[in-house]
Motif scaffolding. Structure first.
Motif, PDB file in Angstrom:
ATOM      1  N   LEU A  28       0.833  -1.210   0.000  1.00 27.38           N
ATOM      2  CA  LEU A  28       0.000   0.000   0.000  1.00 27.38           C
ATOM      3  C   LEU A  28       0.870   1.263   0.000  1.00 27.38           C
ATOM      4  N   THR A  29       1.895   1.251   0.850  1.00 30.41           N
ATOM      5  CA  THR A  29       2.791   2.405   0.953  1.00 30.41           C
ATOM      6  C   THR A  29       3.475   2.654  -0.382  1.00 30.41           C
ATOM      7  N   ARG A  30       4.009   1.580  -0.983  1.00 32.61           N
ATOM      8  CA  ARG A  30       4.725   1.714  -2.259  1.00 32.61           C
ATOM      9  C   ARG A  30       3.783   2.246  -3.341  1.00 32.61           C
ATOM     10  N   HIS A  48      13.253   6.239  -2.953  1.00 31.12           N
ATOM     11  CA  HIS A  48      14.418   5.732  -2.213  1.00 31.12           C
ATOM     12  C   HIS A  48      14.160   5.817  -0.708  1.00 31.12           C
ATOM     13  N   ALA A  49      13.609   6.940  -0.284  1.00 36.53           N
ATOM     14  CA  ALA A  49      13.283   7.095   1.136  1.00 36.53           C
ATOM     15  C   ALA A  49      12.305   5.996   1.549  1.00 36.53           C
ATOM     16  N   GLU A  50      11.331   5.730   0.683  1.00 30.47           N
ATOM     17  CA  GLU A  50      10.317   4.709   0.943  1.00 30.47           C
ATOM     18  C   GLU A  50      10.986   3.330   1.081  1.00 30.47           C
ATOM     19  N   GLY A  51      11.954   3.042   0.197  1.00 28.27           N
ATOM     20  CA  GLY A  51      12.648   1.749   0.245  1.00 28.27           C
ATOM     21  C   GLY A  51      13.399   1.570   1.550  1.00 28.27           C
ATOM     22  N   ARG A  52      14.065   2.638   1.990  1.00 31.65           N
ATOM     23  CA  ARG A  52      14.786   2.548   3.271  1.00 31.65           C
ATOM     24  C   ARG A  52      13.804   2.305   4.409  1.00 31.65           C
ATOM     25  N   GLY A  53      12.716   3.057   4.406  1.00 26.87           N
ATOM     26  CA  GLY A  53      11.718   2.904   5.463  1.00 26.87           C
ATOM     27  C   GLY A  53      11.144   1.496   5.477  1.00 26.87           C
ATOM     28  N   SER A  54      10.879   0.975   4.285  1.00 31.08           N
ATOM     29  CA  SER A  54      10.273  -0.352   4.160  1.00 31.08           C
ATOM     30  C   SER A  54      11.142  -1.437   4.808  1.00 31.08           C
ATOM     31  N   ALA A  95       1.682  12.078  -0.117  1.00 34.12           N
ATOM     32  CA  ALA A  95       1.229  10.898  -0.862  1.00 34.12           C
ATOM     33  C   ALA A  95       0.675   9.823   0.073  1.00 34.12           C
ATOM     34  N   LEU A  96       1.278   9.712   1.264  1.00 39.03           N
ATOM     35  CA  LEU A  96       0.919   8.582   2.137  1.00 39.03           C
ATOM     36  C   LEU A  96      -0.264   8.868   3.053  1.00 39.03           C
ATOM     37  N   VAL A  97      -0.315  10.061   3.647  1.00 42.83           N
ATOM     38  CA  VAL A  97      -1.326  10.313   4.691  1.00 42.83           C
ATOM     39  C   VAL A  97      -1.952  11.716   4.600  1.00 42.83           C
ATOM     40  N   LEU A 173       9.508  12.100   8.356  1.00 43.78           N
ATOM     41  CA  LEU A 173      10.402  11.728   7.253  1.00 43.78           C
ATOM     42  C   LEU A 173      11.288  12.895   6.847  1.00 43.78           C
ATOM     43  N   GLU A 174      11.833  13.571   7.850  1.00 42.69           N
ATOM     44  CA  GLU A 174      12.608  14.796   7.595  1.00 42.69           C
ATOM     45  C   GLU A 174      14.060  14.471   7.330  1.00 42.69           C
ATOM     46  N   ASP A 175      14.694  15.319   6.519  1.00 45.37           N
ATOM     47  CA  ASP A 175      16.115  15.194   6.261  1.00 45.37           C
ATOM     48  C   ASP A 175      16.893  15.653   7.506  1.00 45.37           C
ATOM     49  N   GLY A 176      18.016  14.991   7.782  1.00 44.01           N
ATOM     50  CA  GLY A 176      18.759  15.213   9.020  1.00 44.01           C
ATOM     51  C   GLY A 176      19.232  16.647   9.209  1.00 44.01           C
ATOM     52  N   ASP A 177      19.714  17.288   8.131  1.00 43.52           N
ATOM     53  CA  ASP A 177      20.220  18.664   8.259  1.00 43.52           C
ATOM     54  C   ASP A 177      19.133  19.606   8.736  1.00 43.52           C
ATOM     55  N   ILE A 192       8.819  11.633  12.891  1.00 46.35           N
ATOM     56  CA  ILE A 192       8.402  10.252  12.606  1.00 46.35           C
ATOM     57  C   ILE A 192       9.408   9.701  11.610  1.00 46.35           C
ATOM     58  N   ASP A 193      10.085   8.620  11.969  1.00 40.27           N
ATOM     59  CA  ASP A 193      11.096   8.035  11.078  1.00 40.27           C
ATOM     60  C   ASP A 193      11.312   6.582  11.488  1.00 40.27           C
ATOM     61  N   LEU A 194      11.261   5.688  10.517  1.00 38.50           N
ATOM     62  CA  LEU A 194      11.400   4.263  10.822  1.00 38.50           C
ATOM     63  C   LEU A 194      12.831   3.868  11.184  1.00 38.50           C
ATOM     64  N   ASN A 195      13.796   4.733  10.916  1.00 36.40           N
ATOM     65  CA  ASN A 195      15.188   4.406  11.243  1.00 36.40           C
ATOM     66  C   ASN A 195      15.597   5.161  12.506  1.00 36.40           C
ATOM     67  N   LEU A 197      18.314   5.274  13.958  1.00 36.91           N
ATOM     68  CA  LEU A 197      19.690   5.769  13.921  1.00 36.91           C
ATOM     69  C   LEU A 197      19.850   6.984  13.012  1.00 36.91           C
ATOM     70  N   SER A 198      18.819   7.317  12.281  1.00 38.09           N
ATOM     71  CA  SER A 198      18.855   8.468  11.396  1.00 38.09           C
ATOM     72  C   SER A 198      18.998   9.731  12.250  1.00 38.09           C
ATOM     73  N   ARG A 199      19.636  10.772  11.676  1.00 38.44           N
ATOM     74  CA  ARG A 199      19.887  11.969  12.490  1.00 38.44           C
ATOM     75  C   ARG A 199      18.602  12.634  12.970  1.00 38.44           C
ATOM     76  N   SER A 200      17.559  12.594  12.155  1.00 39.32           N
ATOM     77  CA  SER A 200      16.334  13.315  12.532  1.00 39.32           C
ATOM     78  C   SER A 200      15.745  12.792  13.855  1.00 39.32           C
ATOM     79  N   PRO A 201      15.467  11.490  13.996  1.00 37.16           N
ATOM     80  CA  PRO A 201      14.979  11.047  15.304  1.00 37.16           C
ATOM     81  C   PRO A 201      16.011  11.227  16.413  1.00 37.16           C
ATOM     82  N   ASP A 210       8.117   4.560  13.796  1.00 41.67           N
ATOM     83  CA  ASP A 210       6.905   3.854  13.368  1.00 41.67           C
ATOM     84  C   ASP A 210       6.624   4.277  11.934  1.00 41.67           C
ATOM     85  N   ASN A 211       5.856   3.469  11.222  1.00 38.37           N
ATOM     86  CA  ASN A 211       5.458   3.863   9.869  1.00 38.37           C
ATOM     87  C   ASN A 211       4.446   5.006   9.982  1.00 38.37           C
ATOM     88  N   ILE A 212       4.635   6.014   9.164  1.00 38.12           N
ATOM     89  CA  ILE A 212       3.742   7.184   9.239  1.00 38.12           C
ATOM     90  C   ILE A 212       2.284   6.795   9.008  1.00 38.12           C
TER      91      ILE A 212
HETATM   92  P1  ATP Z   1      19.238  11.417   7.680  1.00 34.69           P
HETATM   93  O1  ATP Z   1      18.091  11.793   8.599  1.00 34.69           O
HETATM   94  O2  ATP Z   1      20.445  11.028   8.513  1.00 34.69           O
HETATM   95  O3  ATP Z   1      19.494  12.494   6.650  1.00 34.69           O
HETATM   96  P2  ATP Z   1      18.414   9.549   5.528  1.00 34.69           P
HETATM   97  O4  ATP Z   1      19.294  10.191   4.513  1.00 34.69           O
HETATM   98  O5  ATP Z   1      18.355   8.058   5.579  1.00 34.69           O
HETATM   99  O6  ATP Z   1      18.786  10.048   6.996  1.00 34.69           O
HETATM  100  P3  ATP Z   1      16.114  10.626   4.163  1.00 34.69           P
HETATM  101  O7  ATP Z   1      16.317   9.870   2.916  1.00 34.69           O
HETATM  102  O8  ATP Z   1      16.295  12.087   4.136  1.00 34.69           O
HETATM  103  O9  ATP Z   1      16.940  10.072   5.392  1.00 34.69           O
HETATM  104  O10 ATP Z   1      14.644  10.327   4.716  1.00 34.69           O
HETATM  105  C1  ATP Z   1      14.105   9.095   4.659  1.00 34.69           C
HETATM  106  C2  ATP Z   1      13.820   8.599   6.057  1.00 34.69           C
HETATM  107  O11 ATP Z   1      12.425   8.407   6.159  1.00 34.69           O
HETATM  108  C3  ATP Z   1      14.514   7.270   6.299  1.00 34.69           C
HETATM  109  O12 ATP Z   1      15.167   7.283   7.542  1.00 34.69           O
HETATM  110  C4  ATP Z   1      13.342   6.255   6.310  1.00 34.69           C
HETATM  111  O13 ATP Z   1      13.547   5.249   7.267  1.00 34.69           O
HETATM  112  C5  ATP Z   1      12.158   7.120   6.697  1.00 34.69           C
HETATM  113  N1  ATP Z   1      10.878   6.648   6.140  1.00 34.69           N
HETATM  114  C6  ATP Z   1      10.607   6.333   4.848  1.00 34.69           C
HETATM  115  N2  ATP Z   1       9.323   5.949   4.702  1.00 34.69           N
HETATM  116  C7  ATP Z   1       8.755   6.046   5.931  1.00 34.69           C
HETATM  117  C8  ATP Z   1       7.434   5.800   6.428  1.00 34.69           C
HETATM  118  N3  ATP Z   1       6.441   5.365   5.638  1.00 34.69           N
HETATM  119  N4  ATP Z   1       7.210   6.031   7.747  1.00 34.69           N
HETATM  120  C9  ATP Z   1       8.197   6.468   8.558  1.00 34.69           C
HETATM  121  N5  ATP Z   1       9.470   6.700   8.145  1.00 34.69           N
HETATM  122  C10 ATP Z   1       9.750   6.496   6.859  1.00 34.69           C
END
Ligand code: ATP
Length: 258
Positions: A28-30, A48-54, A95-97, A173-177, A192-195, A197-201, A210-212
């Motif tokens: 559904l997300t894809r 690409h962001a979606e693939g990482r989250g998935s 697109a998602l919510v 799903l914010e960029d770290g910077d 909200i970020d599924l990773n 370890l990403s800088r944003s969370p 959690d998934n958005i």
């Molecule tokens: P950084 O925050 O360090 O810049 P990044 O380069 O991996 O990390 P982006 O590509 O800017 O991050 O953003 C994508 C982020 O969004 C990823 O960390 C991914 O896990 C997350 N993400 C993608 N889809 C979803 C979703 N449906 N729900 C929650 N988080 C999601």
């Protein structure tokens, strides 16, 4: 090959994805991201962001883990306590919510602001229109008359009476910077970020791992549940929240399945 394996990612309508498919949420997300790209709402990089989250969602078990639910309740309390809460919308979020963000904004009295990494006037307008189609009355982000310090010109653009002035911001799903720059402006940041370890969370006051598509409706439910809570109760939810514990719990689930 089972019937499930034959479900193609390029179904025309999301209703065609069987709800009992074991990877239903992922498909559904894809599908929603693909539709967002077709509509000019989502940038190709959003896939690409979606693939990482998935991948992270797969490891989390594609469910809201208890610590994420705690974070979603704390986020709802922050938004209800805020003087000027703003929910930031990028191409993947739209697109998602879209309708779910409109519902959350209405439950907590927040503004919606379009805020894009790859900003073009056409995409900002397409997203604003998409949000209006999903019930939004007012959408900010079109004026872009203020700048977040320490970011390059395009990525710094925000509305002076929106994100720039906000005391609490939800940046999914914010960029770290940009998450770091907003945090340096002393805003209370909910990410909200599924990773985990990403800088944003890592910089967020409230990291929601959690998934958005699950997180936003659950935050709205918590906000409705807390609608009659007094300030003292909301403050105690915020004060008791432990961001380090939430990040540790999510990482333990992903690494060890714990
Ligand atoms: P950084 O925050 O360090 O810049 P990044 O380069 O991996 O990390 P982006 O590509 O800017 O991050 O953003 C994508 C982020 O969004 C990823 O960390 C991914 O896990 C997350 N993400 C993608 N889809 C979803 C979703 N449906 N729900 C929650 N988080 C999601």
């Amino acid at each position: 090959m089972s019937d499930y394996d034959t479900v193609s990612a390029d179904v025309e309508h999301e209703e065609e994805i069987p709800a009992d498919h074991p990877r239903y949420q992922d498909l559904l997300t894809r599908h929603r991201i693909e539709t967002g790209i077709e509509k000019g709402i989502t940038h190709l990089q959003g896939m690409h962001a979606e693939g990482r989250g998935s991948a992270f969602d797969y490891l989390l078990g594609e469910e809201t883990i208890p610590s994420a639910d705690t974070a979603e309740r704390a986020a709802a309390a922050h938004l209800l306590l805020a003087d000027q809460p703003v929910l930031s919308i990028n191409g993947n979020v739209a697109a998602l919510v879209p309708g779910e963000m409109v519902d959350l904004a209405s439950a907590v009295g927040a503004d919606l602001e379009v805020n894009l990494f790859n900003r073009t006037p056409e995409r900002v307008e397409a997203i604003a229109e998409h949000l209006r189609e999903h019930g939004a009355d007012e959408v900010k982000g079109l004026t872009a008359d203020a700048r977040i310090p320490k970011l390059d010109h395009q990525r710094a653009k925000v509305d002076a009476d929106g994100i720039y002035a906000a005391d609490v911001v939800l940046v999914p799903l914010e960029d770290g910077d940009r998450a770091e720059a907003l945090q340096e402006m002393d805003k209370t940041e909910i990410v909200i970020d599924l990773n985990p370890l990403s800088r944003s969370p890592q910089v967020a006051a409230v990291p929601i791992v959690d998934n958005i598509i699950r997180a936003v409706p659950n935050m709205t439910e918590h906000a409705r549940d807390l609608a009659d809570a007094d300030e003292a109760e909301l403050r105690s939810i915020v004060d008791e929240f432990d961001r380090e514990q939430v990040l540790e719990d999510a990482e333990a689930r992903i690494r060890n399945g714990l």
